[in-house]
Design a protein around this motif. Structure first.
Motif, PDB file in Angstrom:
ATOM      1  N   ALA A 283       0.854  -1.184   0.000  1.00 36.22           N
ATOM      2  CA  ALA A 283       0.000   0.000   0.000  1.00 36.22           C
ATOM      3  C   ALA A 283       0.895   1.240   0.000  1.00 36.22           C
ATOM      4  CB  ALA A 283      -0.911  -0.013   1.223  1.00 36.22           C
ATOM      5  N   TRP A 327       5.195   3.385  -2.922  1.00 37.91           N
ATOM      6  CA  TRP A 327       4.835   1.966  -2.863  1.00 37.91           C
ATOM      7  C   TRP A 327       5.844   1.193  -3.692  1.00 37.91           C
ATOM      8  CZ3 TRP A 327       3.858  -0.807  -7.291  1.00 37.91           C
ATOM      9  CH2 TRP A 327       3.537  -0.079  -8.446  1.00 37.91           C
ATOM     10  N   ARG A 355      -4.501   1.638   0.012  1.00 36.34           N
ATOM     11  CA  ARG A 355      -3.927   0.681  -0.926  1.00 36.34           C
ATOM     12  C   ARG A 355      -3.772   1.307  -2.312  1.00 36.34           C
ATOM     13  NH1 ARG A 355      -7.339  -4.802   0.031  1.00 36.34           N
ATOM     14  NH2 ARG A 355      -5.936  -5.513  -1.629  1.00 36.34           N
TER      15      ARG A 355
END
Length: 373
Positions: A283, A327, A355
């Motif tokens: 995430a 990420w 996410r």
């Protein structure tokens, strides 16, 4: 009662109080005195002690560099005033104008500097980013590396200046750095004793509990006398049964986390080996002290917020600055494994966020399945 303040009477009473003058050599005492007088703005007293410093082996170039160094720690007005007072002594002694001597910049410990810079970025950068930049680039990237004054002497100058200015809250870092730079505990402890006579007992006494905490922390961090070098080394054996599946809250797809490690205090570093199946990723998240990724197999993607998705392969090292949203994970058609290393601040090494959506992930480089061929 009348007080005689000539140099010999002052020295006799001072050295009697400190069990002799061996804790700091005359040259060091002159550096401490000149630094304290400049930092506290007692310019009228500077010229006489500059003369004594020259007699005690401090070179004209070193005196000039002490003034330059203190311009950053006590301000330019104090430094300029000290220049004028020093010039009088130099002129009387026929000392020619000091020019900067050529020399290689001093080498600073890379690990210590990285930790210091990260701390500045974390504590100062979000509030006053320009000050954080100047601290890292100018103060420590330039001033502390100038060869005209040794790292040990720069620490002595800084410690003396901070005590004289009553800035005891700044002492922990510089007292510890001074001992790393070659000052002994005895020498550091003697500085406030010496400065009680020049900066006053309140400033000297305020430094005592701060130095005590520094000394105790360094003792606690050092291996015990009975501990052999062999016992200080530890090996964490690989245990495949200790592996865990990445939390669905923090990862998308199939993720395996293993070989976790966390250094003991006062060290902050920790991490793990993380394996991503094709299409799997973390995430969005940040790290208070930044993160380093070392790709060991496969092909992966990494992205910081606002930047492009970058492809990474085995041997690539990714450095993520503190507090940057990012990420990382595998490419669409290839798995990827990396070692992730991060430092903790106040017990926290990561802040997880939302996410990464399929649409965000779909913007990865094309033909990534071939992993750049």
């Amino acid at each position: 009662m009348s007080w005689r303040l000539d140099s010999e009477i002052t020295r006799t009473s001072f050295c009697s109080a400190t069990s002799g003058c061996d804790e700091l050599k005359p040259r060091d005492r002159s550096i401490v005195t000149v630094s304290a007088l400049i930092a506290s703005g007692r310019i009228a007293q500077v010229s006489g002690h500059v003369g004594r410093a020259l007699d005690n082996g401090v070179t004209p170039s070193e005196i000039g560099e002490i003034i330059t160094h203190l311009a950053f720690y006590s301000g330019w007005p104090n430094a300029i005033s000290a220049v004028n007072a020093t010039k009088e002594i130099f002129d009387k002694r026929g000392i020619k104008p000091v020019t900067a001597e050529a020399g290689q910049p001093l080498e600073l410990d890379p690990a210590s500097e990285a930790a210091r810079a990260a701390s500045v970025d974390t504590s100062t950068g979000p509030i006053v980013p320009a000050l954080a930049e100047y601290t890292n680039r100018v103060l420590f990237g330039d001033l502390w590396r100038r060869p005209q004054l040794s790292a040990r002497d720069r620490s002595l100058v800084t410690i003396a200046g901070l005590i004289a200015m009553g800035k005891a809250e700044q002492l922990p870092f510089h007292a510890s750095r001074g001992m790393d730079n070659g000052l002994t505990r005895t020498e550091v402890a003697e500085v406030p004793t010496h400065l009680a006579y020049y900066a006053g007992w309140p400033n000297a006494m305020s430094a005592v509990p701060v130095l005590r905490a520094v000394f105790e922390a360094r003792e606690a961090a050092a291996p015990g006398e009975a501990e052999s070098p062999a016992s200080a080394l530890t090996v964490q054996r690989y245990d495949p049964e200790a592996a865990a599946t990445g939390s669905p809250e923090n990862f998308t797809g199939s993720v395996r986390v293993e070989a976790r490690f966390q250094a003991e205090e006062p060290a902050r570093v920790g991490g793990a080996t993380v394996s991503f199946e094709p299409g799997a990723r973390t995430a969005w998240h940040t790290h208070p002290l930044g993160q380093t990724l070392i790709v060991t197999s496969g092909c992966g993607w990494v992205q910081s917020e606002g930047g492009p998705i970058e492809e990474v392969r085995p041997g690539d090292v990714v450095t993520i600055p503190p507090n940057i949203r990012h990420w990382h994970g595998a490419s669409k058609g290839t798995s990827m494994t990396h070692v992730a290393v991060a430092g903790s601040l106040d017990g926290s090494a990561v802040t997880w966020m939302e996410r990464v959506t399929d649409d965000q992930y779909a913007n990865g480089p094309e033909a990534a399945d071939q992993c750049r061929g």
